[in-house]
Design an enzyme around this catalytic site. Structure first.
Site, short mmCIF file in Angstrom:
data_model
loop_
_atom_site.label_atom_id
_atom_site.label_comp_id
_atom_site.label_asym_id
_atom_site.label_seq_id
_atom_site.Cartn_x
_atom_site.Cartn_y
_atom_site.Cartn_z
N GLY A 100 1.02 -1.27 -0.03
CA GLY A 100 0.01 0.04 0.02
C GLY A 100 0.85 1.34 -0.03
N ASP A 114 -5.67 -4.39 -4.07
CA ASP A 114 -6.16 -4.50 -2.82
C ASP A 114 -7.50 -4.88 -2.69
OD1 ASP A 114 -6.07 -1.95 -3.56
OD2 ASP A 114 -5.62 -1.55 -1.54
N THR A 151 -8.53 21.94 22.49
CA THR A 151 -8.36 21.85 20.75
C THR A 151 -8.23 20.46 20.54
OG1 THR A 151 -7.60 24.19 20.80
CG2 THR A 151 -6.91 22.56 19.08
#
Length: 255
Positions: free
Chosen positions: A8, A109, A184
């Site tokens: 990948g 894949d 945050t």
């Protein structure tokens, strides 16, 4: 023994099968500029750690979405294992039929995932693969691949926030304490993780509506477990779905 390799954009997944049993598996970082000899050293070390005798490898099946590495791994299999690897693509016989505009554009894949899910769960079935991109694939009851969707991967989404928003920073990809964040970090985790669960639910619901029926939703990939824990849209997680698909394709084509 059969060596299966899924190359990948971010990671390379490697599995060794003894008949139908996955006896060893590893995940390593994709380095697209590495040569066959460099991957050979890496693979040799992994085999040593796993107690695998490379002389017992008598077959190899590969899916690759990184073109520069296709030739390197073909060379590796030929020179090190003395086998001709099966390089999976849309022309490889799998028993699936492709009802899409350009089958050649399908990643190997995704083909492996689709076959493995269909063979295990039947159809219709929806397959989600959480990788650099997140892919959705749909296979019908009679084994027809009818299409899917591609969304930016979770990592890409988080990295884009970090790179493009001056006051935001990298955060760990884990579930926040609550949907409504108090700082945050939790804001970003809520948006990325829980927001992504919402994306999955939305696309799965729309796909099942087009199919006219509910169906199993099978997830694979590095972050599949994380997202599956946040939504009931995912039926099951299969960590080694791609490797299993490569094994099945090899068995169908070994003659």
């Amino acid at each position: 023994m059969l060596l299966t390799i899924d190359i990948g954009n971010t990671n390379i997944k490697i599995g060794v099968y003894q008949d139908e049993r996955l006896t060893a598996h590893w995940r390593v970082t994709t380095e697209r500029h590495r040569l066959a000899d460099e991957y050979l050293v890496l693979l040799h070390n992994l085999f040593d750690l796993g107690g695998i005798d490379p002389r017992e490898i008598d077959g190899c099946a590969i899916s690759c979405v990184v073109p520069p590495l296709t030739g390197e791994f073909r060379t590796l299999c030929r020179t090190y294992f003395r086998v001709e690897p099966l390089m999976v693509n849309a022309t490889t016989p799998t028993g699936l039929r492709y009802n899409v505009d350009t089958p050649a554009e399908l990643g190997a894949d995704r083909i492996a995932n689709s076959l493995a899910a269909f063979r295990r769960y039947g159809g219709p079935v929806i397959v989600l693969a959480f990788g650099t991109a997140t892919t959705f694939d749909v296979i019908t009851a009679d084994g027809e691949y009818i299409g899917g969707a591609i969304a930016p991967g979770i990592g890409i989404s988080a990295d884009a926030l970090f790179r493009l928003a001056a006051k935001l920073y990298q955060v760990e990809l884990v579930r926040p304490p609550s949907v409504i964040g108090k700082n945050t970090i939790h804001h970003m985790q809520s948006g990325v993780i829980l927001g992504y669960a919402g994306l999955v639910e939305g696309l799965v619901n729309r796909m099942q509506a087009e199919l006219g029926t509910s169906c199993p939703v099978v997830a694979t990939g590095g972050l599949a477990e994380l997202i599956a824990a946040e939504t009931e849209a995912i039926t099951t997680v299969e960590p080694y779905l791609t490797l299993e698909g490569l094994r099945l394709i090899y068995e169908m084509n070994r003659s």
